[in-house]
Design a protein around this motif. Sequence first.
Motif, PDB file in Angstrom:
ATOM      1  N   ILE A   6      -6.793   0.313   3.635  1.00  0.00           N
ATOM      2  CA  ILE A   6      -7.105   1.585   2.972  1.00  0.00           C
ATOM      3  C   ILE A   6      -5.832   2.259   2.463  1.00  0.00           C
ATOM      4  O   ILE A   6      -5.768   2.697   1.314  1.00  0.00           O
ATOM      5  CB  ILE A   6      -7.888   2.512   3.927  1.00  0.00           C
ATOM      6  N   VAL A   7      -4.815   2.315   3.297  1.00  0.00           N
ATOM      7  CA  VAL A   7      -3.547   2.929   2.897  1.00  0.00           C
ATOM      8  C   VAL A   7      -2.911   2.135   1.765  1.00  0.00           C
ATOM      9  O   VAL A   7      -2.376   2.699   0.804  1.00  0.00           O
ATOM     10  CB  VAL A   7      -2.590   3.062   4.097  1.00  0.00           C
ATOM     11  N   GLY A   8      -2.973   0.821   1.834  1.00  0.00           N
ATOM     12  CA  GLY A   8      -2.417  -0.024   0.771  1.00  0.00           C
ATOM     13  C   GLY A   8      -3.130   0.192  -0.556  1.00  0.00           C
ATOM     14  O   GLY A   8      -2.491   0.278  -1.610  1.00  0.00           O
ATOM     15  N   GLN A   9      -4.456   0.288  -0.535  1.00  0.00           N
ATOM     16  CA  GLN A   9      -5.219   0.538  -1.758  1.00  0.00           C
ATOM     17  C   GLN A   9      -4.886   1.913  -2.338  1.00  0.00           C
ATOM     18  O   GLN A   9      -4.706   2.055  -3.549  1.00  0.00           O
ATOM     19  CB  GLN A   9      -6.730   0.439  -1.467  1.00  0.00           C
ATOM     20  N   MET A  12      -1.353   1.756  -3.879  1.00  0.00           N
ATOM     21  CA  MET A  12      -1.339   1.028  -5.142  1.00  0.00           C
ATOM     22  C   MET A  12      -1.929   1.897  -6.257  1.00  0.00           C
ATOM     23  O   MET A  12      -1.355   2.001  -7.338  1.00  0.00           O
ATOM     24  CB  MET A  12      -2.132  -0.276  -5.010  1.00  0.00           C
ATOM     25  N   HIS A  13      -3.042   2.524  -5.984  1.00  0.00           N
ATOM     26  CA  HIS A  13      -3.674   3.368  -6.998  1.00  0.00           C
ATOM     27  C   HIS A  13      -2.792   4.564  -7.349  1.00  0.00           C
ATOM     28  O   HIS A  13      -2.617   4.904  -8.520  1.00  0.00           O
ATOM     29  CB  HIS A  13      -5.045   3.846  -6.519  1.00  0.00           C
ATOM     30  N   ARG A  14      -2.235   5.182  -6.359  1.00  0.00           N
ATOM     31  CA  ARG A  14      -1.422   6.391  -6.547  1.00  0.00           C
ATOM     32  C   ARG A  14      -0.146   6.119  -7.337  1.00  0.00           C
ATOM     33  O   ARG A  14       0.230   6.883  -8.204  1.00  0.00           O
ATOM     34  CB  ARG A  14      -1.092   6.974  -5.180  1.00  0.00           C
ATOM     35  N   HIS A  15       0.547   5.032  -7.045  1.00  0.00           N
ATOM     36  CA  HIS A  15       1.867   4.809  -7.618  1.00  0.00           C
ATOM     37  C   HIS A  15       1.892   3.856  -8.808  1.00  0.00           C
ATOM     38  O   HIS A  15       2.859   3.854  -9.566  1.00  0.00           O
ATOM     39  CB  HIS A  15       2.829   4.322  -6.533  1.00  0.00           C
ATOM     40  N   PHE A  16       0.895   3.037  -8.991  1.00  0.00           N
ATOM     41  CA  PHE A  16       0.933   2.071 -10.083  1.00  0.00           C
ATOM     42  C   PHE A  16      -0.015   2.382 -11.229  1.00  0.00           C
ATOM     43  O   PHE A  16       0.054   1.743 -12.275  1.00  0.00           O
ATOM     44  CB  PHE A  16       0.637   0.654  -9.555  1.00  0.00           C
ATOM     45  N   TYR A  19       1.926   3.295 -14.372  1.00  0.00           N
ATOM     46  CA  TYR A  19       2.627   2.112 -14.882  1.00  0.00           C
ATOM     47  C   TYR A  19       1.665   1.223 -15.657  1.00  0.00           C
ATOM     48  O   TYR A  19       1.939   0.798 -16.776  1.00  0.00           O
ATOM     49  CB  TYR A  19       3.266   1.341 -13.733  1.00  0.00           C
ATOM     50  N   TRP A  20       0.520   0.936 -15.092  1.00  0.00           N
ATOM     51  CA  TRP A  20      -0.442   0.058 -15.744  1.00  0.00           C
ATOM     52  C   TRP A  20      -1.019   0.691 -17.008  1.00  0.00           C
ATOM     53  O   TRP A  20      -1.389  -0.015 -17.945  1.00  0.00           O
ATOM     54  CB  TRP A  20      -1.556  -0.336 -14.789  1.00  0.00           C
ATOM     55  N   ALA A  21      -1.109   2.004 -17.031  1.00  0.00           N
ATOM     56  CA  ALA A  21      -1.622   2.685 -18.219  1.00  0.00           C
ATOM     57  C   ALA A  21      -0.717   2.430 -19.425  1.00  0.00           C
ATOM     58  O   ALA A  21      -1.184   2.228 -20.537  1.00  0.00           O
ATOM     59  CB  ALA A  21      -1.742   4.183 -17.961  1.00  0.00           C
ATOM     60  N   PHE A  22       0.599   2.414 -19.224  1.00  0.00           N
ATOM     61  CA  PHE A  22       1.533   2.165 -20.315  1.00  0.00           C
ATOM     62  C   PHE A  22       1.746   0.680 -20.565  1.00  0.00           C
ATOM     63  O   PHE A  22       1.990   0.264 -21.683  1.00  0.00           O
ATOM     64  CB  PHE A  22       2.879   2.845 -20.046  1.00  0.00           C
ATOM     65  N   GLU A  23       1.671  -0.119 -19.538  1.00  0.00           N
ATOM     66  CA  GLU A  23       1.926  -1.554 -19.669  1.00  0.00           C
ATOM     67  C   GLU A  23       0.924  -2.225 -20.610  1.00  0.00           C
ATOM     68  O   GLU A  23       1.271  -3.132 -21.351  1.00  0.00           O
ATOM     69  CB  GLU A  23       1.872  -2.226 -18.287  1.00  0.00           C
TER      70      GLU A  23
END
Length: 109
Positions: A6-9, A12-16, A19-23
């Motif tokens: 849960i913390v990993g998900q 990932m959602h919070r910090h990436f 990044y993925w929106a621009f990538e």
Amino acid sequence: TLAGNIVGQWNMHRHFSEYWAFEGQREYSNVQPGEPALNHLDAGKIFFSKGAHIEAKAAIGLADGQRYCVAPIVGQSPMTTIEYWAAGVDCCSQAGDFTCNDAGNENAH
């Protein structure tokens, strides 16, 4: 392991997500500041042509807790409308000053 997952998900959602929106967006190079901005609406990155620069003297800032700053991006020839703006936070005065990131670097486009 459930808590770790849960913390990993969340992490990932919070910090990436930004990044993925621009990538996934397009990259444009050699853009003239006078070109219509609508031509590059799907841009994630825009690299301007040589001679394009930020007109720091025309910058303005709005203070609302932080100071939000914008300055027009112009070319060598006179322009009647501004299509592109450089933006930043806490890097300008109320008017006529813009020092965000590489704004003063003539080689940054």
